[in-house]
Write a protein that holds these residues in place. Structure first.
Motif, PDB file in Angstrom:
ATOM      1  N   GLY A 224      75.137  31.935  25.693  1.00 27.25           N
ATOM      2  CA  GLY A 224      74.138  30.915  25.675  1.00 27.25           C
ATOM      3  C   GLY A 224      75.359  29.428  25.908  1.00 27.25           C
ATOM      4  O   GLY A 224      76.276  29.605  25.608  1.00 27.25           O
ATOM      5  N   GLY A 225      74.512  28.516  26.440  1.00 32.20           N
ATOM      6  CA  GLY A 225      75.124  27.385  26.550  1.00 32.20           C
ATOM      7  C   GLY A 225      76.192  27.407  27.864  1.00 32.20           C
ATOM      8  O   GLY A 225      76.246  28.345  28.638  1.00 32.20           O
ATOM      9  N   THR A 226      77.253  26.524  27.910  1.00 33.14           N
ATOM     10  CA  THR A 226      78.242  26.509  28.868  1.00 33.14           C
ATOM     11  C   THR A 226      79.408  26.677  28.324  1.00 33.14           C
ATOM     12  O   THR A 226      79.995  25.742  27.624  1.00 33.14           O
ATOM     13  CB  THR A 226      78.191  25.304  29.920  1.00 33.14           C
ATOM     14  N   PHE A 227      80.057  27.899  28.214  1.00 32.12           N
ATOM     15  CA  PHE A 227      81.414  28.256  27.500  1.00 32.12           C
ATOM     16  C   PHE A 227      82.399  27.314  27.824  1.00 32.12           C
ATOM     17  O   PHE A 227      83.325  26.999  26.912  1.00 32.12           O
ATOM     18  CB  PHE A 227      81.827  29.658  28.002  1.00 32.12           C
ATOM     19  N   SER A 228      82.688  26.826  29.014  1.00 29.85           N
ATOM     20  CA  SER A 228      83.609  25.978  29.224  1.00 29.85           C
ATOM     21  C   SER A 228      83.576  24.624  28.582  1.00 29.85           C
ATOM     22  O   SER A 228      84.651  23.824  28.527  1.00 29.85           O
ATOM     23  CB  SER A 228      83.778  25.810  31.174  1.00 29.85           C
TER      24      SER A 228
END
Length: 127
Positions: A26-30
């Protein structure tokens, strides 16, 4: 919804090695700064290692310096904690944590700076 799932905890002998993994779903890991914390019963959760959003900067607490290394692989949404020369005092539940960073180079050291947590993985070092 952001989920962090740790794995790799085990029982090892004094002097042994382990590598913990934490997958972030979920979300944007970077966009996340990441850290590993640990906790033993009756004590506060303490930071073990932290890595910046860019991955350029990292740090470990003094008691594990030279033995633990934190790293991240954005392609697989995973943060790692490589542990060598383990000692009985490293016995704890290890948690990974994530937060959206405001500066890609910044390190975050305090538990209240993190928004997302895993369920923890037990590391036991026997003497």
């Amino acid at each position: 919804q952001v989920q962090l799932v740790e794995s790799g905890g085990d029982v090892v002998q004094d002097g042994g090695s382990l590598k913990l993994s934490c997958v972030v779903r979920g979300g944007t890991f970077s966009k996340y700064a990441l850290a590993w914390f640990r906790q033993v019963p009756g004590k506060e959760r303490e930071v073990v290692a932290t890595i910046s959003g860019s991955g350029t900067n990292s740090d470990v607490t003094s008691s594990v310096k030279g033995r633990f290394t934190i790293s991240r692989t954005n392609a697989v949404n995973t943060v790692y904690l490589q542990m060598i020369e383990l000692k009985p005092e490293d016995t704890a539940i290890y948690f990974c944590a994530a937060r959206v960073f405001t500066n890609s180079l910044r390190l975050y050291y305090y538990s209240n700076e993190y928004d997302f947590w895993g369920q923890g993985t037990q590391v036991t070092v026997s003497s």
